[in-house]
Write a protein that holds these residues in place. Sequence first.
Motif, mmCIF file in Angstrom:
data_model
loop_
_atom_site.group_PDB
_atom_site.id
_atom_site.type_symbol
_atom_site.label_atom_id
_atom_site.label_comp_id
_atom_site.label_asym_id
_atom_site.label_seq_id
_atom_site.Cartn_x
_atom_site.Cartn_y
_atom_site.Cartn_z
ATOM 1 N N ASP A 91 14.830 -13.903 3.467
ATOM 2 C CA ASP A 91 13.603 -14.487 2.939
ATOM 3 C C ASP A 91 12.354 -13.847 3.550
ATOM 4 O O ASP A 91 11.243 -14.156 3.118
ATOM 5 N N LEU A 92 12.511 -13.021 4.556
ATOM 6 C CA LEU A 92 11.347 -12.353 5.141
ATOM 7 C C LEU A 92 11.177 -10.932 4.624
ATOM 8 O O LEU A 92 10.195 -10.266 4.936
ATOM 9 N N ARG A 93 12.154 -10.471 3.851
ATOM 10 C CA ARG A 93 12.121 -9.047 3.475
ATOM 11 C C ARG A 93 10.956 -8.746 2.535
ATOM 12 O O ARG A 93 10.366 -7.678 2.605
ATOM 13 N N GLU A 94 10.635 -9.697 1.656
ATOM 14 C CA GLU A 94 9.523 -9.466 0.739
ATOM 15 C C GLU A 94 8.215 -9.356 1.524
ATOM 16 O O GLU A 94 7.400 -8.455 1.299
ATOM 17 N N ALA A 95 8.053 -10.286 2.492
ATOM 18 C CA ALA A 95 6.849 -10.246 3.322
ATOM 19 C C ALA A 95 6.792 -8.936 4.104
ATOM 20 O O ALA A 95 5.722 -8.357 4.296
ATOM 21 N N TRP A 96 7.938 -8.467 4.540
ATOM 22 C CA TRP A 96 8.008 -7.194 5.275
ATOM 23 C C TRP A 96 7.540 -6.049 4.394
ATOM 24 O O TRP A 96 6.748 -5.214 4.788
ATOM 25 N N ARG A 97 8.037 -6.042 3.148
ATOM 26 C CA ARG A 97 7.671 -4.970 2.238
ATOM 27 C C ARG A 97 6.174 -5.010 1.906
ATOM 28 O O ARG A 97 5.566 -3.994 1.612
ATOM 29 N N GLN A 98 5.624 -6.221 1.921
ATOM 30 C CA GLN A 98 4.204 -6.360 1.573
ATOM 31 C C GLN A 98 3.292 -6.124 2.780
ATOM 32 O O GLN A 98 2.074 -6.123 2.635
ATOM 33 N N SER A 99 3.879 -6.009 3.958
ATOM 34 C CA SER A 99 3.056 -5.881 5.161
ATOM 35 C C SER A 99 2.135 -4.665 5.062
ATOM 36 O O SER A 99 2.565 -3.566 4.715
ATOM 37 N N ASP A 100 0.863 -4.889 5.354
ATOM 38 C CA ASP A 100 -0.070 -3.769 5.246
ATOM 39 C C ASP A 100 0.170 -2.749 6.351
ATOM 40 O O ASP A 100 -0.318 -1.628 6.286
ATOM 41 N N ALA A 101 0.947 -3.128 7.371
ATOM 42 C CA ALA A 101 1.273 -2.163 8.429
ATOM 43 C C ALA A 101 2.109 -1.009 7.868
ATOM 44 O O ALA A 101 2.055 0.111 8.360
ATOM 45 N N LEU A 102 2.875 -1.286 6.817
ATOM 46 C CA LEU A 102 3.730 -0.245 6.240
ATOM 47 C C LEU A 102 2.892 0.774 5.475
ATOM 48 O O LEU A 102 3.197 1.965 5.467
ATOM 49 N N ALA A 103 1.832 0.286 4.840
ATOM 50 C CA ALA A 103 1.020 1.168 4.001
ATOM 51 C C ALA A 103 0.352 2.259 4.835
ATOM 52 O O ALA A 103 0.247 3.402 4.411
ATOM 53 N N SER A 104 -0.093 1.890 6.021
ATOM 54 C CA SER A 104 -0.842 2.862 6.835
ATOM 55 C C SER A 104 0.005 3.388 7.989
ATOM 56 O O SER A 104 -0.532 3.875 8.977
ATOM 57 N N LEU A 105 1.343 3.273 7.841
ATOM 58 C CA LEU A 105 2.210 3.575 8.984
ATOM 59 C C LEU A 105 2.039 5.011 9.491
ATOM 60 O O LEU A 105 1.891 5.255 10.687
ATOM 61 N N GLY A 106 2.048 5.963 8.568
ATOM 62 C CA GLY A 106 1.942 7.370 8.982
ATOM 63 C C GLY A 106 0.646 7.630 9.719
ATOM 64 O O GLY A 106 0.623 8.248 10.793
#
Lengths: 1151, 408
Positions: B381-396
């Motif tokens: 149930d946390l995977r969707e929130a993980w995918r939406q995390s803005d930390a992933l967008a700017s990870l590089g």
Amino acid sequence: MKLTRLALERYGAFTDRVLTFDPDAALHIVHGANETGKTSTLSAIGDLLFGFGARTTYSFTHDNNALRIGATLHHSDGRQLAIRRRKGNKNTLLDANDQPLPDDTLASWLGGIARDTFDREFGLTAEALRRGGDDLLKAGGRLAETLAASSASLSALTQLKDRLQNEADALFTPRRAAGKTFYVAADRRDTADRALRDSIVTRDALRQSENAVREAEAQLDTLNKAHGESGKILARWQRTLRVRSKLARIDQIADELETLADLPEVTPAALAEWRDALAADAEATREIMRLDAADTADTAEIDALAIDETLLAQAPAIEAMYARMGAIRKDFEDLPRRRHDRDAARAALDDGARRLALPSHVALLDKLPTDAALARARDLIARRKQAEQAIAETDVRHARLARELEDFAAEQTDAAVVDPEQLRQRFEALGDIVAQADRLRRDTSVLEIETDTLAAAAAALDPAPGALETLRRLALPDNTLIGQFARDAARHDEAQRKLDASLADVDSAIVTTTAELAQLAGFGAMPSHGDLAAARRQRDDGFAALRETLDGDPALRDRHLTATIRASQSIDGITDLLLGDSQRATRRTDAERRLIARREERERIVAASNDAQLQRAAFEREWTRAWSVAGLTPRTPQDMQRWRDRFDAILQRLDKLDAQRANLAALSASLDAGRAATIAFLESAGRTPKRTLTADILYREARTRLEELRTAWSDAKARAAGRQRIERDLREATAARTAQRETLAVLMRGWPDAMAGIAVAETVTPPEAEATLAVWQGIAVPKASFERESRSVSTMEADIAAFDRDVGDVTTRIAPDLTADTALETLARIWQRLDATRRAGDLRARLREAVTTRAAARQTLAAQRAANAPRLERARETLHCADPDALAAGFDRLAKRHRLEGERPTLRRDLHETGDGRDEAALRAEREGLDPDLLGGDIEREQLRQTQLLDDIREASATLQQKRTEHDSLLQGRDAGAAASERAQASADLLSVAEGWLLRAAAARLAGRAIERHRAQMQDPMIARAGELFTAASDGAFAGLAIDYGDDDQPELKARRADGEHVTIAGLSEGTRDQLFLALRLALLERRAAEPMPFIGDDLLTSFDEARTLATLRLLAAGGAQRQIILFTHHRHVVELAQSVSDYKIDCVAL
Amino acid sequence: MRFSFIHAADLHIDSPLAGLGLKDRTVAERFARAGHRAVEALVAETIASEARFLIIAGDVFDGDWKDVGTGLFFVRAIGALHRAGIPVYIVKGNHDAESVMSRDLPYPETVNVFPSNKAVTLELEAQRVALHGRSFPHRLTGDFVRTYPARREGWLNIGVLHTSLDGTRGHEGYAPCSVDDLKRFGYDYWALGHIHAAEIVSRDPWIVFPGNLQGRSVRETGAKGAMRVTVEDGRIVEVTPLALDGARWAHLDIDVSDLVDEADVVARIDAALIDAHQAADERPLAARVTLRGATPLHNRLVARRESLQDDLRASGFRIAEDCWIEQLKIRTTAPHAAAAISPDADTLDIDAMLREAAADPDFAAALERLIKDVEDKLPSDLREAWRQSDALASLGDDARALLAGALP
């Protein structure tokens, strides 16, 4: 960039210290012992180039504001710059005249690097070298990390990567591990999830809980009632059983009192008095009989005792002697040791006497000196020795100085020496002629090269403009005009391109539309709206004709009607077709319209294209005419724009060349003047120069001559100062010798008295006198011992003799039979007999005292019997009983009646209490119908039942309590809100940990990739060059470096021996790893393309053996061709090894 | 005649606040109890202001209760209004629709819940007020508003409706309708619910969203509460927002593009935090701080984000024991390289190396694998929130900035 002069004007411990570095040297060795300021000098170079930091540790001698460093720098392009640096916030860079220089003055000299990069990349200390070697070991040969380790910047990135990876691993790994933060957070979140599920309360659960509470209450009530009934029955039965014995006892007492009814009334107090009197009388009679028997026995024992009264009379005297026995025994034990000590002391004194040549210890003690005499002698001996020693030393020094003066006089020459100061000033006025000559040669060469280059550049232009000297005369269109032509050309080109593109688009559209029409026609006949209009016209014509023939010829009417009908049918057919395939019809109509429109458009475009081509031809003619004046055939305007730019650049460079030629002429003239001045200088310095030589060679000769004169002048000055110093020392030595001899004479006047005081002749030498003193100092201890032990021995011997005499006297008087061999033994026997006599006397006294005591007791007992006799008589009369034994029986019966009468009321009171307050009659009624024998079993069974009931009640009560608690808990809720909050919190934490891990892991991956890419770019050339340097640094022990691939297919760096064997980094010795690191670092530096900065090493060769030190020095010297290399060292042997290198110019600088 | 009533909506009792990262249980509990305190404040305000009635326009509860205590809390709280003689009018919204809730509550008789089978009119004779309303029968209600009764002439007409209105406010479409649809009814006041941001949509007639009673995440910032509506002579003359929330959320979006010193950044955040805490009026405050702007500090801020966040949390505690930084987000950018290092400079351009390595498509694939690694281990149930995390967008970019900022 090279540093040729470093002036530590005020920096650290330095004041006006100047280090000069030979610009032609391949390697500079700066030698200084520890604490001479090597570290300060290293730091000063950094502060000079990049400025002082906010804080400095080098202001301990000079104030911050006073700190100054100066230097002369040489750029690789020949520029020279003299700078000074002060500490401050702005304008810290100064020129030689202390005027501020722009902050960016050094920018082009420093290759764009910052201070920290300079420190890390261009400075290398022994510690950093060792750390680098360790890093190589840590990298385990992995090529990417090894190359990174050789660069300070990448080394930091590697360490950061490792740190981030470690942090990431502590947070999370794909394989679950209990201690990882992620999994701890995940567990917390699971726990919160479970807690939330557990806290859910449903309405059904609440209802069930209410029912459970009600059922538990009913169950408890039933059990309580049953327990109450059972308690009542059990109480009656237990009461009956409890009072049973008491009722029986009451009945028994009544029966017994009946049997005692014949006794007279006697009060319990009177009975007690009678019974006491009877018992006391019997006891007194028994005691009197026992006393009589004891008297008889004691009298017989007294008669049997034998006692020596004479001995008893001497007891005090015997006790006094007995008390002295301990001291006498100790005297016997100590006497031999004391005698021995006394004899040893006397022997020591005799030995002293012998050493001083005296007959015995008696004579010795007679001549024993006083302490004052000993001290006076000791002092005089010391002072005499000191004085004689000083005289001897002064004699030696005087002789040495006299010899030195003679030697100096023998070496003295009469050659005249001139002060070179004036010549020096003249020489310095000549200026740097060598540099000028060098610059003239270099600039001339540069000018020639540049001229050739320009000629080639002009010839390379298309069209070619001609020879260089004609270029300025060419009449060319200016840039503005060319630019205008270029814009016009571009406009023409663009217009033509657009027309061509439009024509291509229209042609393509026409083809497409034609194809579309063909395709639409291919689906069958398709009328158009034109066909429909034609059919309608035909129909209308038919109707008109019909109207005219309606009343006319029937045949013609029929024909027109038929034609009209056919026309209507045609319209219907066309309409049907149009309606039935309206989409196709619409598309066809549209396609036809488009085809017409595009054909018209094509014609317009073709016309416009023709106009554009005419304009373009006119433009080309105009363009060619513009260049015809210069005799050139131009290319396109765009090409000619670039051509013109290059042509202008050539003209500008031609201008520069002219300026350079002028400078060269001026420089040449200056050199001629300097040459003449140098010749004059040499002549005035005593040389005859060859006038045909060049100015710089003459200048070097002048410099050499000046150095010779300065050296000679310095030597002469040093010799004069040396002679003056020796003469002064010789005078001082002579005076000191005279004064010391006078002091000794004064001392010797007191010598005879002092020697007489210690009993020796005045002729003795100081060592002999010291020996005598040592003997006298050793006499004091044995003397004291001899006197003390002699006194002790005398005292002991007197005590023993007195004791023997006293014991003999007493023994003779009272017990001659006890005389033994020694007085001690005799006294022991007497003491034993005295003790036995004393014990017998004590026993007799005790027996006599007991007889007396018993007589008094007997009288007391007789008085008691007489007092009890009247009471016993009254009892006998009352009970009518003469016999004392029968009297006692009567007393017993009276006592029994008293006890029974006393017991009955107590029993009735107990019965009332035991019977729960019921009276005797009620209790007797309750037991009616109960079998006492069966009652115990009944009670036991009822008690068991009641215990069971109590257990049941307890259990039911607990159940009720539990149900109520559960119900209350449900009513209050299980705080699902808090559980949900905790779950939300745990979820947020888990995501936060995941994000933290992800960022670290991603950064570590990125760093790894960057390092790997660096490796891929640098690997081949870098490893090849580093291998060559490594071979040199290891003095040929290794043939180079190699790259192998490990099991993981990753490149791994290894050292290659001459025989081809590959050695891992771990297999290298510590020193060899250092050499490898140095090779890698130097190879890395060689790859840098910017202005070469100096490389500065600090004690780099500490761990190298002599061969490799020499090899590395040569390696560094070879590197000096590319960049300046300065090596600091405190090892003298490094300097000596450097000086042994002959094929490179090594500049050794003393710090 | 002059009187007032209170209009509230979207209580969402026992809906948890978003995770705050709080380690101190006492402070965490204060935040957790904020929803209850807000309900109690609503009741207290209603009684204290002598309001004649209270309207709750849907979503009293966040869903079917997980705990009977949730319902009992509301009954207990609202019981005080009953004892004070103040009636309550409730419609059920999408979250507590008839079909969603499995249980009824034993409300006092002064609590009036509109039925769900049809819209009805409830009257308050004393104030001549007619309340028209209807509860949601189930979660998804389409054509709903048109069933409302016609205006009652001579009375003050109030429509109580849970609606997303025209759907432009970002919430899911429940009982959709337009402002014009509502105006056509001729009511004097539309007491709406569902949209969590307070808004006076119209003043003639009054169409009002009071917003939710308690902000639950950083998306629901600022004062939260209800509306006090004043009526004079049968006309609404004033609508006043009331701040009743038990804890406050704030999002401090701070531009640091003009700053070059980290201490100045901290000082600016501190100042903003103090302002936000003062605005919260002694309430527990959870603030998210997002730093923006092009600044040379960008790399350093990314590298020190966690320790800076800790420092800021300590600063928050200096202001008040329940002044908490929920999260520090670094959304700054590095300024364009003003003076690029010359290509022949004698230095290794680490930043350029990292930039080139980050641009490698393989690196993007590696990042995807890392994201997947941790996603596989997260609860589903946390995977969707993980995918939406803005930390992933700017990870590089963040990884590069972290390295550049952490290097000495």
